[in-house]
Design an enzyme around this catalytic site. Structure first.
Site, PDB file in Angstrom:
ATOM      1  N   ASP A   1       0.744  -1.137  -0.236  1.00 58.62           N
ATOM      2  CA  ASP A   1      -0.067  -0.121  -0.087  1.00 58.62           C
ATOM      3  C   ASP A   1       0.938   1.052  -0.018  1.00 58.62           C
ATOM      4  O   ASP A   1       2.084   1.406   0.918  1.00 58.62           O
ATOM      5  CB  ASP A   1      -0.875  -0.509   1.330  1.00 58.62           C
ATOM      6  CG  ASP A   1      -2.133   1.174   1.414  1.00 58.62           C
ATOM      7  OD1 ASP A   1      -3.494   1.237   0.856  1.00 58.62           O
ATOM      8  OD2 ASP A   1      -1.929   2.115   1.801  1.00 58.62           O
TER       9      ASP A   1
ATOM     10  N   GLU B   1      -4.944   2.146  -4.083  1.00 60.01           N
ATOM     11  CA  GLU B   1      -3.341   2.500  -4.151  1.00 60.01           C
ATOM     12  C   GLU B   1      -2.847   0.619  -3.518  1.00 60.01           C
ATOM     13  O   GLU B   1      -2.045   0.642  -2.883  1.00 60.01           O
ATOM     14  CB  GLU B   1      -2.819   3.284  -3.341  1.00 60.01           C
ATOM     15  CG  GLU B   1      -3.182   3.493  -1.759  1.00 60.01           C
ATOM     16  CD  GLU B   1      -4.731   4.245  -1.489  1.00 60.01           C
ATOM     17  OE1 GLU B   1      -4.744   4.022  -0.274  1.00 60.01           O
ATOM     18  OE2 GLU B   1      -5.091   4.375  -2.053  1.00 60.01           O
TER      19      GLU B   1
END
Length: 602
Positions: free
Chosen positions: A407, A450
Site C-alpha cells: 500500500d 493504491e
C-alpha cells in the site's frame, strides 16, 4: 472305300509345316519343340499379369498348343497307315483340331484388333460349317484335294489373321513385343502360303525347327508385350498425374487464400501461390531453399501440428504464430492442412488466413477482462483465480509460497497536493517497479485503489520478508514529477503472509492485509510478517475462522460485491465508500482531523 483310301493316301503324301511329322519322328526334335512350347506357356503366365493383353495371349497359346497336338495326331495317322489300320477317324480328329486351333487364334486376333471377341453366334456358325465341311469331304463325298487344302488353309488363315492383328498394333508408342510377334507369325504365314501354292522345295524341305523357332520368338514377344503394356500404363499414369498436378496448380494459383505445398520428407516448399509469396515474403525463384518450419515462431506449435497430421492426415482451423524473413514482427495465421500425393511425392497442402487483427482483438478483450486499465497489472479477480490454482499445485509439490500486500503511504496527501494525475503516475511507477524487481513467475496485481498484491511461489515467510524489503527500498528510490516539474517521492508499507498461515487465498490476503495495517501503525515504509502466533490471536478475536481443508474459499472473505477503485473510471463512489476512504486516510494522517485521537477514529 476305294475313294476313301485314295483320299487318305493323298493326305499322307502332302507334308505339313507347323504340324510337321518330323517333330514326332525323333525324340530330340520332339523334346526341343516341347521345351519351347513350355517356354511359351511360362511367358504367357508371366505376361497375363497385364490385364489388357492377358486374354489374347492365352487364346493364342491355346490355339498353338491345339495345333501342336494336331501335328501329333498327323504323325499317328502315318504310323497306323503303315501298320495297315484304318486312319479315317484319325484324319477327322486331326482336321477337327486344326479347325479348333484356327478358331482360337482368330479369337486372339480379334481381341487384339478390336479389344473384343467375335459374337457367340459367329463362333458357333464357323465351327459348325467347318465340321460339316470336314465330314462332307471325308465321309460323304471323299475328296483328297479338299481335305488336304483344309489341312493347309486352317493354319494359314489363323496365322495370317494373327499376323495382321500384330502388325496393326505396331503404331503404338511401345511396340517391340507387337513387332516381334508380327515378324514371327508373318514368317510362318509366308511358309504356309508357299506350301499351299505348291512350291515343291518348301514342301520337301525338313522344316521341323519352324514350330520351335516360332514358339521361342513368341515367348520373347510375350515378355516384351508385358513390358510394353507396363510402359504404356506408366505413361498413361504419368499423364494423369500431370493433369492432376496441373489442376492442383491451377486451383492453387487462382485461390484467394495463401496456399503452400511442401514435401513431408524434407519440409521444403515446392509450390506457393502469389498470395503466399506476398504473405511469407518468399522469393519465387528460390522456393526450394525455404522450409515450412522456418516460418513458425513457436517450435512447440509446429510440433503439435505435426502430431495431429500424423494421427489424422488432415487438420482444420489450426492457429499458428509465424514470422517472415522480411519482418521481425510475428503474426497469427489460421491454417488448414492435408497430406496428399503430388508429383510422385507425399506433400503437405496447407492454406492460410491472416487472423492477426482477430487475435489482437481477442488479446485486447482478454486484457480488459484480466488487466487493470491504469497500471496494466492483473486485476483482483484474475489474481485470486490464478493463485488458487498455483496454491493447489504448490500443495501437491509440497513447496512454500508467500503473499505480499503493498500500500502506498499517505497516498491521499499526494493526490491532494499534486493532483490525481500525479497520483496516477505514482501508481504506474509503483506497478512498473514491482514488476521489474520481481521474477517472471511472480504474479503482481492491483487489488484496488493504491493497494497491490503479489504472489511469490517457492518463497517461505522468511524469504518473503527479504523480497518485500528489497522491493520497498526499490520503490522508495522512485521519483515522479508533477506538472510544474517538482520531484515527488513516495514509500510503501508491505504486509507478508505465507503458506505457514493458510492455503486459502482469501485468508492469505486477509492476513497479509492485517500485517500491512500493522506496518502502517508502526510508522509506515516498513515490512511486517503475519506469523502463525498472530493467526492464533486473529482467530481468537473472531477476525477469521481456522482454515477448512475441504474449502478453497471461505464465505466470510467473499469480496464479490466489493467494487474496485480506479482513478480513471470516473464513477462517483457511494456515500459509504466515501466514509470508508475518509476514515482510512484519517488513520494515515491525523492532521486531517485535529484533536481526534486514534481510539475515536476506531
Amino acid at each position: 472305300v476305294y475313294k476313301r483310301q485314295v483320299v487318305i493316301k493323298q493326305v499322307l503324301y502332302e507334308g505339313a509345316l507347323m504340324e510337321s511329322i518330323n517333330i514326332f519322328t525323333q525324340d530330340s526334335y520332339f523334346a526341343i519343340t516341347l521345351f519351347t512350347l513350355g517356354l511359351l506357356l511360362f511367358s504367357t503366365i508371366f505376361s497375363s499379369r497385364a490385364d489388357k493383353i492377358a486374354a489374347p495371349l492365352w487364346l493364342l497359346f491355346i490355339g498353338l498348343a491345339v495345333e501342336f497336338v494336331a501335328g501329333g495326331v498327323s504323325a499317328e495317322v502315318t504310323n497306323v497307315y503303315n501298320e495297315g489300320g484304318s486312319i479315317t477317324a484319325y484324319v477327322f480328329v486331326e482336321l477337327l483340331l486344326l479347325l479348333i486351333a484356327m478358331i482360337f487364334m482368330a479369337m486372339a486376333a480379334s481381341q487384339l484388333l478390336i479389344r473384343s471377341l467375335p459374337s457367340s453366334p459367329v463362333i458357333v456358325m464357323v465351327t459348325v460349317l467347318g465340321v460339316v465341311a470336314i465330314a462332307f469331304f471325308l465321309f460323304i463325298s471323299p475328296d483328297g484335294e479338299m481335305v488336304n487344302s483344309m489341312r493347309q488353309i486352317f493354319p494359314l488363315a489363323a496365322f495370317a489373321y494373327i499376323a495382321l492383328s500384330f502388325w496393326a498394333q505396331t503404331f503404338q508408342c511401345f511396340n517391340g513385343g507387337n513387332l516381334i510377334s508380327a515378324l514371327a507369325t508373318t514368317i510362318v504365314t509366308v511358309f504356309l502360303s508357299m506350301r499351299l501354292s505348291g512350291i515343291q522345295a518348301v514342301v520337301a524341305a525338313d522344316m521341323w525347327f519352324i514350330p520351335a523357332l516360332t514358339y521361342t520368338l513368341l515367348s520373347l514377344a510375350f515378355i516384351m508385350l508385358y513390358s510394353d503394356s507396363m510402359q504404356t500404363k506408366l505413361q498413361k499414369t504419368e499423364l494423369e498425374v500431370e493433369k492432376y498436378n496441373n489442376r492442383i496448380e491451377e486451383i492453387i494459383r487462382s485461390s484467394p487464400f495463401p496456399i503452400i505445398i511442401s514435401r513431408l520428407s524434407d519440409d521444403k516448399i515446392i509450390l506457393a501461390n502469389n498470395n503466399a509469396i506476398k504473405l511469407f515474403g518468399i522469393n519465387p525463384r528460390e522456393l526450394e531453399r525455404y522450409r515450412l518450419k522456418d516460418f513458425f515462431a513457436d517450435s512447440d506449435n509446429r510440433q503439435l501440428l505435426n502430431e495431429r497430421l500424423e494421427q489424422e492426415r488432415e487438420v482444420q482451423d489450426f492457429e499458428i504464430l509465424v514470422k517472415t524473413p522480411i519482418s521481425n514482427t510475428p503474426f497469427w495465421l489460421l491454417a488448414s492442412a492435408n497430406v496428399i500425393d503430388y508429383n510422385y511425392d507425399v506433400v503437405l497442402y496447407s492454406a492460410y488466413q491472416d487472423i492477426t487483427s482477430r487475435k489482437n482483438r481477442e488479446t485486447l478483450l482478454k486484457n480488459q477482462a484480466t488487466r487493470d486499465p491504469l497500471t496494466s497489472l492483473y486485476n483482483r479477480r484474475y489474481f485470486e483465480d490464478e493463485v488458487s490454482k498455483l496454491i493447489l499445485k504448490a500443495k501437491a509439490d509440497k513447496t512454500p509460497y508467500s503473499v505480499l500486500m503493498i500500500d502506498a503511504d499517505l497516498f491521499k496527501r499526494v493526490n491532494d497536493t499534486y493532483g490525481h494525475k500525479v497520483g496516477d503516475k505514482v501508481l504506474i511507477e509503483l506497478a512498473s517497479t514491482s514488476e521489474r524487481a520481481l521474477r517472471d513467475k511472480d504474479i503482481v496485481a492491483r487489488y484496488g485503489g493504491e493497494e497491490f498484491v503479489v504472489f511469490l511461489p517457492g518463497i517461505d515467510s522468511k524469504e518473503g520478508r527479504g523480497v518485500a524489503d528489497r522491493l520497498r527500498e526499490s520503490i522508495s528510490q522512485v521519483v515522479v514529477y508533477s506538472d510544474d516539474n517538482k520531484p515527488v517521492t513516495f514509500t510503501v508499507s508491505i504486509g507478508v503472509s505465507s503458506s505457514e498461515i493458510s492455503d486459502n487465498i482469501d485468508t492469505l490476503i486477509k492476513t497479509a492485509d492485517e500485517a500491512l495495517y500493522r506496518a502502517k501503525q508502526n510508522g509506515r515504509n516498513r515490512v511486517e510478517v503475519f506469523s502463525p502466533k498472530d493467526f492464533d490471536d486473529f482467530v481468537k478475536q473472531g477476525q477469521v475462522e481456522r482454515k477448512d481443508e475441504s474449502q478453497n474459499h471461505h464465505p466470510v472473505f467473499d469480496k464479490e460485491n466489493v467494487a474496485e477503485i480506479s482513478l480513471l473510471d470516473g464513477i462517483e463512489t457511494s456515500k459509504l465508500q466515501n466514509e470508508q476512504t475518509f476514515v482510512e486516510d484519517a488513520r494515515e494522517s491525523r492532521s486531517v482531523l485535529p484533536g481526534v485521537d486514534a481510539e475515536d477514529l476506531k
